[in-house]
Design an enzyme around this catalytic site. Structure first.
Site, short mmCIF file in Angstrom:
data_model
loop_
_atom_site.label_atom_id
_atom_site.label_comp_id
_atom_site.label_asym_id
_atom_site.label_seq_id
_atom_site.Cartn_x
_atom_site.Cartn_y
_atom_site.Cartn_z
N HIS A 41 1.02 -1.41 0.00
CA HIS A 41 0.02 0.00 -0.12
C HIS A 41 0.96 1.24 0.03
O HIS A 41 1.86 1.08 0.13
CB HIS A 41 -0.80 -0.14 1.18
N HIS A 66 5.77 5.97 -0.82
CA HIS A 66 6.35 4.79 -1.11
C HIS A 66 5.68 3.76 -0.72
O HIS A 66 4.54 3.77 -0.28
CB HIS A 66 7.80 4.57 -0.37
#
Length: 178
Positions: A37, A120
């Site tokens: 995620h 990220h």
């Protein structure tokens, strides 16, 4: 007492590409692809009443879907690496969504996020990896890119109190369709 954070889900095809990065890094604990995620805002351990307030406040966000581009790899750790990740291009739309969530959560008297937002996807946690191990792994895979995808919603995730890496559950989903 739930441990919560907001984030964007990763499509299965992108998750498959990220999973192909697994291996070759001594001391790494690889994140399972279903737990990939992009964190927007870590909230932390909060009581059920505050969790309900957070869930309700996030419903007010009205934004268009966001194009997400993964382009490159990196690591976190000050002196000792603790994670390797795929870089998410910090588009203005992504930064604005994250900043809006930050403002909403501060209005609910949650402490502000102290770290600068660096979008990220964590690929692995580095338990005993050295700087040299991580540098070698990054140099061998440094040209990583994935096709862009459209994030059509953000979610409120819950996590078990642990060292990170999942399993994560979607508690609420909020469409990006302004």
């Amino acid at each position: 007492m739930p441990r919560l954070f907001t984030g964007l889900e990763i499509p299965a095809q992108t998750g498959l590409m990220l999973s192909m990065l697994r291996g070759g890094l001594r001391g790494a604990r690889w994140i399972d692809p279903e737990n990939y995620h992009i964190t927007l805002r870590f909230i932390g351990d909060i009581d059920d009443r505050t969790a309900d307030e957070v869930a309700n406040a996030l419903e007010k966000i009205r934004r268009a879907p966001i194009e997400i581009c993964l382009d490159g790899l990196g690591s976190f750790g000050n002196g000792k690496p603790h994670a390797v990740w795929a870089r998410v291009n910090p588009s203005p739309e992504l930064k604005e969504l994250q900043a809006e969530q930050e403002r909403i959560l501060q209005r609910l008297h949650l402490p502000p996020e102290r770290r600068k937002y660096t979008p990220h996807v964590t690929v692995a946690r580095c338990r005993t990896s050295t700087n040299e191990d991580v540098a070698k792994w990054l140099s061998e895979r440094g040209g990583f890119e994935a096709p862009p995808f459209l994030a059509g919603r953000f979610v409120l995730f819950s996590a078990k109190a642990s060292v990170g890496g999942g399993p994560y559950l979607v508690e609420e989903a909020y469409p990006l369709a302004a």
